[in-house]
Design a protein around this motif. Structure first.
Motif, mmCIF file in Angstrom:
data_model
loop_
_atom_site.group_PDB
_atom_site.id
_atom_site.type_symbol
_atom_site.label_atom_id
_atom_site.label_comp_id
_atom_site.label_asym_id
_atom_site.label_seq_id
_atom_site.Cartn_x
_atom_site.Cartn_y
_atom_site.Cartn_z
ATOM 1 N N TYR A 159 10.772 37.956 -46.641
ATOM 2 C CA TYR A 159 10.921 37.291 -45.339
ATOM 3 C C TYR A 159 12.392 37.068 -44.950
ATOM 4 O O TYR A 159 12.675 36.707 -43.816
ATOM 5 C CB TYR A 159 10.185 35.952 -45.346
ATOM 6 C CG TYR A 159 8.684 36.084 -45.237
ATOM 7 C CD1 TYR A 159 8.065 36.218 -43.998
ATOM 8 C CD2 TYR A 159 7.884 36.097 -46.384
ATOM 9 C CE1 TYR A 159 6.690 36.347 -43.893
ATOM 10 C CE2 TYR A 159 6.509 36.224 -46.284
ATOM 11 C CZ TYR A 159 5.914 36.348 -45.042
ATOM 12 O OH TYR A 159 4.543 36.476 -44.936
ATOM 13 N N ARG A 160 13.290 37.240 -45.932
ATOM 14 C CA ARG A 160 14.729 37.083 -45.688
ATOM 15 C C ARG A 160 15.060 35.708 -45.100
ATOM 16 O O ARG A 160 15.866 35.554 -44.207
ATOM 17 C CB ARG A 160 15.267 38.200 -44.776
ATOM 18 C CG ARG A 160 15.071 39.594 -45.359
ATOM 19 C CD ARG A 160 15.762 40.696 -44.585
ATOM 20 N NE ARG A 160 15.490 40.593 -43.155
ATOM 21 C CZ ARG A 160 16.418 40.521 -42.216
ATOM 22 N NH1 ARG A 160 17.694 40.517 -42.536
ATOM 23 N NH2 ARG A 160 16.082 40.447 -40.958
ATOM 24 N N LEU A 181 -0.861 34.646 -44.765
ATOM 25 C CA LEU A 181 -1.891 34.880 -45.775
ATOM 26 C C LEU A 181 -2.265 36.361 -45.811
ATOM 27 O O LEU A 181 -2.414 36.955 -46.884
ATOM 28 C CB LEU A 181 -3.128 34.030 -45.487
ATOM 29 C CG LEU A 181 -3.007 32.533 -45.807
ATOM 30 C CD1 LEU A 181 -4.163 31.750 -45.180
ATOM 31 C CD2 LEU A 181 -2.970 32.295 -47.310
ATOM 32 N N ALA A 182 -2.395 36.959 -44.625
ATOM 33 C CA ALA A 182 -2.688 38.390 -44.557
ATOM 34 C C ALA A 182 -1.543 39.206 -45.150
ATOM 35 O O ALA A 182 -1.759 40.168 -45.901
ATOM 36 C CB ALA A 182 -2.953 38.802 -43.109
ATOM 37 N N GLU A 183 -0.309 38.832 -44.806
ATOM 38 C CA GLU A 183 0.867 39.552 -45.313
ATOM 39 C C GLU A 183 0.942 39.475 -46.838
ATOM 40 O O GLU A 183 1.181 40.487 -47.509
ATOM 41 C CB GLU A 183 2.129 38.959 -44.681
ATOM 42 C CG GLU A 183 3.390 39.722 -44.992
ATOM 43 C CD GLU A 183 3.583 40.974 -44.154
ATOM 44 O OE1 GLU A 183 4.575 41.696 -44.393
ATOM 45 O OE2 GLU A 183 2.755 41.233 -43.256
ATOM 46 N N GLN A 206 8.178 33.510 -55.773
ATOM 47 C CA GLN A 206 9.046 32.881 -54.785
ATOM 48 C C GLN A 206 10.222 33.784 -54.444
ATOM 49 O O GLN A 206 10.649 33.858 -53.296
ATOM 50 C CB GLN A 206 9.511 31.489 -55.266
ATOM 51 C CG GLN A 206 10.398 31.462 -56.488
ATOM 52 C CD GLN A 206 11.879 31.569 -56.193
ATOM 53 O OE1 GLN A 206 12.313 31.229 -55.103
ATOM 54 N NE2 GLN A 206 12.651 32.045 -57.159
ATOM 55 N N GLN A 207 10.733 34.507 -55.452
ATOM 56 C CA GLN A 207 11.839 35.429 -55.169
ATOM 57 C C GLN A 207 11.355 36.614 -54.333
ATOM 58 O O GLN A 207 12.036 37.049 -53.390
ATOM 59 C CB GLN A 207 12.452 35.929 -56.476
ATOM 60 C CG GLN A 207 13.768 36.672 -56.274
ATOM 61 C CD GLN A 207 14.830 35.781 -55.643
ATOM 62 O OE1 GLN A 207 15.169 34.735 -56.175
ATOM 63 N NE2 GLN A 207 15.344 36.179 -54.483
ATOM 64 N N GLN A 208 10.163 37.121 -54.664
ATOM 65 C CA GLN A 208 9.588 38.236 -53.900
ATOM 66 C C GLN A 208 9.397 37.847 -52.436
ATOM 67 O O GLN A 208 9.715 38.625 -51.524
ATOM 68 C CB GLN A 208 8.243 38.656 -54.511
ATOM 69 C CG GLN A 208 7.583 39.823 -53.773
ATOM 70 C CD GLN A 208 6.212 40.163 -54.334
ATOM 71 O OE1 GLN A 208 5.751 39.564 -55.318
ATOM 72 N NE2 GLN A 208 5.529 41.112 -53.703
ATOM 73 N N THR A 236 2.760 30.440 -47.459
ATOM 74 C CA THR A 236 4.214 30.530 -47.401
ATOM 75 C C THR A 236 4.630 30.466 -45.941
ATOM 76 O O THR A 236 3.887 30.915 -45.057
ATOM 77 C CB THR A 236 4.752 31.809 -48.079
ATOM 78 O OG1 THR A 236 6.168 31.678 -48.243
ATOM 79 C CG2 THR A 236 4.457 33.061 -47.258
ATOM 80 N N ARG A 237 5.785 29.875 -45.690
ATOM 81 C CA ARG A 237 6.314 29.789 -44.329
ATOM 82 C C ARG A 237 7.823 29.551 -44.415
ATOM 83 O O ARG A 237 8.322 29.099 -45.449
ATOM 84 C CB ARG A 237 5.660 28.636 -43.560
ATOM 85 C CG ARG A 237 5.847 27.256 -44.184
ATOM 86 C CD ARG A 237 4.977 26.215 -43.516
ATOM 87 N NE ARG A 237 5.100 24.909 -44.166
ATOM 88 C CZ ARG A 237 4.298 23.881 -43.933
ATOM 89 N NH1 ARG A 237 3.305 23.980 -43.064
ATOM 90 N NH2 ARG A 237 4.464 22.732 -44.549
ATOM 91 N N ASN A 238 8.535 29.872 -43.352
ATOM 92 C CA ASN A 238 9.950 29.543 -43.306
ATOM 93 C C ASN A 238 10.078 28.026 -43.359
ATOM 94 O O ASN A 238 9.490 27.318 -42.551
ATOM 95 C CB ASN A 238 10.589 30.082 -42.033
ATOM 96 C CG ASN A 238 10.647 31.605 -42.015
ATOM 97 O OD1 ASN A 238 10.526 32.261 -43.063
ATOM 98 N ND2 ASN A 238 10.832 32.175 -40.847
ATOM 99 N N GLY A 239 10.850 27.516 -44.326
ATOM 100 C CA GLY A 239 10.862 26.079 -44.595
ATOM 101 C C GLY A 239 11.675 25.280 -43.594
ATOM 102 O O GLY A 239 12.722 25.733 -43.109
#
Length: 541
Positions: free
Chosen positions: A355-356, A36-38, A348-350, A375-378
């Motif tokens: 995060y790659r 959230l901060a990022e 979503q693309q950004q 957002t998080r690594n799914g």
């Protein structure tokens, strides 16, 4: 927005004019708080709020509630004051109310394992002010009934008395739907919602001997303590055990200004993935609900709609629904909110580029304005893990070494899981169709309760919808079948993370927990009967 050095010891701000943390601080802020901060620092629209650190969770365990309240109170009150300034609203003020959400956030993703409270800060006086300010009586009463139900469940511990019983609040809701001959929560009138609020308060009084708390600050502290308590709850402890996560990590608590997906038909909420979490294909996908809040999607209370037009068409083909009916009744977000869809597509693309890695995102649209909530690594299947890593390597996003390091040995095992013989499938009888929520093949005997998943050698756990309390049974069963929910529901996300076959949202199923029966097309199946699930097609056989 520039990130600044944190001055708080236990509380970090994000959004608005000040962002204290970043993505590298997940051990302190939890994954959710750090992201959230990022996102705030990247300029992505995030509802402003604060994160109470994982260190406070450890203090809570060691020192107890009263001591931590003294240590934390001033910082939390200051942070709420900052939040009031940012939003131009006041917490607990009937004339201009600020409502809050309270969510957990460990350093690793633990979907559904800890607690959440939404719409916090409502009481009868604030409700009147919200109605006056928004000129939207239905939205205001809907938010109040949601808050009472969620707070009572999470903070007051009002859950079903026995495993055969429904949630006491859901039971009231279902009874009212039958009485009014309606199927969706969105069909409730203002009077219906008022009746639910009074019935819910009556449940609280009868079950606890006390009135539902009306002091917003009591509500806030109760919710913070409930999140910390949930770190050591049975389901979180079991999840840590099967994933080998240490118990001393603790969870952060994220307190945010509420944004409302249930404000009107021009509002929505949803979950999306930058790539397919089941197959790994490089296609944006996800699900949403109009006039709803996020818990409706992940809890599987309503079966959601597809975000993309192509995804909606694929779903309609599986469900054997005509294109004419799909367009009229089940439109994608891309079709019914094209501007919001385009904005979400860009974000979503950004975020994937930043995060790659494949991202799992939650969002809300409030009256035509998009907010990103997480957002998080799914979580992904073994097959998706391999394909995403190899595709990203070929696309120049990650190196050969990074692709190799993303191969989790236990996930590679999933590639060896059984599939059905194609000739045998041709001769099989399909009794119901759901969504292919997690791939694989499973055959077993029906059980209806998670704590009975080891009743037979091979079991299929059959639920109306799964809840986090079902985790242990989901882990033991060969496959999972739900009548409600979609590809982003709790059942689907957890099953994919476990590499477990899952068919979700098989709406034709009628499940009776007390009788322990499953009925579809007037054919009844009982506990112990054999069924099969095809996680690649969504067929129930």
């Amino acid at each position: 927005m520039e990130a600044v050095t944190a001055v708080q010891n236990r509380v970090y701000l994000f959004g608005g004019d000040q962002t204290d943390g970043n993505r590298e601080m997940k051990n302190l802020l939890g994954g959710k708080g750090a992201n959230l901060a990022e996102m705030s620092a990247l300029g992505i629209p995030v509802p402003p709020g604060m994160t109470i650190t994982t260190e406070v969770c450890k203090e809570y365990t060691d020192l107890g509630r009263d001591k931590v309240h003294k240590l934390l109170r001033e910082e939390v009150e200051t942070a709420v004051g900052q939040l009031e300034k940012t939003m131009g609203k006041s917490f607990g003020d009937p004339k201009n109310p600020l409502l809050l959400s309270v969510r957990s956030g460990a350093r690793v993703s633990m979907p559904g394992m800890m607690d959440t409270v939404l719409n916090l800060g409502l009481n009868e006086e604030v409700l009147d002010g919200l109605i006056e300010k928004t000129k939207n009586e239905r939205f205001s009463w809907d938010s109040y009934r949601r808050f009472i139900q969620m707070y009572s469940n999470v903070v007051l511990g009002l859950k079903p008395k026995t495993k055969e019983d429904l949630d006491p609040f859901e039971e009231v809701i279902e009874h009212l739907k039958e009485k009014r001959d309606i199927t969706q929560d969105t069909d409730f009138s203002v009077q219906d919602l008022q009746d639910l609020v009074y019935d819910f308060k009556d449940i609280v009084l009868k079950r606890t001997g006390k009135e539902f708390p009306s002091d917003p600050w009591e509500q806030l502290w109760g919710s913070i303590w409930a999140v910390f308590d949930s770190w050591n709850g049975d389901r979180a402890v079991y999840y840590r055990k099967i994933n080998d996560y240490p118990g001393d990590w603790g969870t952060a608590v994220n307190v945010q200004a509420m944004v409302f997906g249930n404000m009107s038909e021009n509002s929505a909420t949803g979950v999306c993935f930058t790539r397919d979490a089941a197959s790994g294909e490089d296609r944006f996908n996800g699900e949403y609900l109009l006039n709803a809040q996020g818990e409706d999607v992940v809890a599987g209370v309503r079966t959601p709609l597809e975000i993309t037009k192509n995804g909606s068409k694929r779903w309609a083909e599986l469900a054997q629904i005509s294109e004419e009916e799909r367009e009229a009744t089940y439109p994608s977000l891309e079709e019914c909110m094209p501007d919001m869809y385009k904005e979400l597509l860009d974000y979503q693309q950004q975020l994937e580029d930043h995060y790659r890695d494949m991202q799992d995102m939650e969002f809300t649209v409030q009256e035509g304005r998009l907010w990103i909530l997480q957002t998080r690594n799914g979580k992904r299947t073994g097959a998706a893990m391999v394909k995403i890593a190899m595709d990203m390597k070929e696309q120049g996003i990650i190196s050969d070494k990074e692709a190799l390091l993303r191969m989790e040995p236990n996930k590679l095992e999933e590639l060896l899981h059984p599939v059905f013989d194609t000739e045998a499938l041709k001769e099989s009888e399909v009794i119901a169709q759901g969504l292919p929520a997690s791939p694989g093949a499973a055959t077993g005997q029906i059980v209806f309760f998670a704590d009975e998943a080891n009743m037979f050698k091979n079991t299929i756990l059959v639920r109306i919808e799964t809840s986090p309390e079902d985790l242990e049974g989901m882990n033991r069963a060969k496959g999972i079948l739900t009548a409600r929910g979609g590809m982003t529901s709790h059942a689907a996300v957890v099953a994919r993370g476990m590499g477990k076959c899952c068919v979700a949202g098989a709406g034709a199923l009628k499940i009776n927990y007390k009788d322990r029966t499953l009925t579809v097309d007037q054919k009844e199946f009982q506990e112990g009967d054999w069924i099969s699930l095809n996680g690649y097609t969504g067929n129930v056989i």
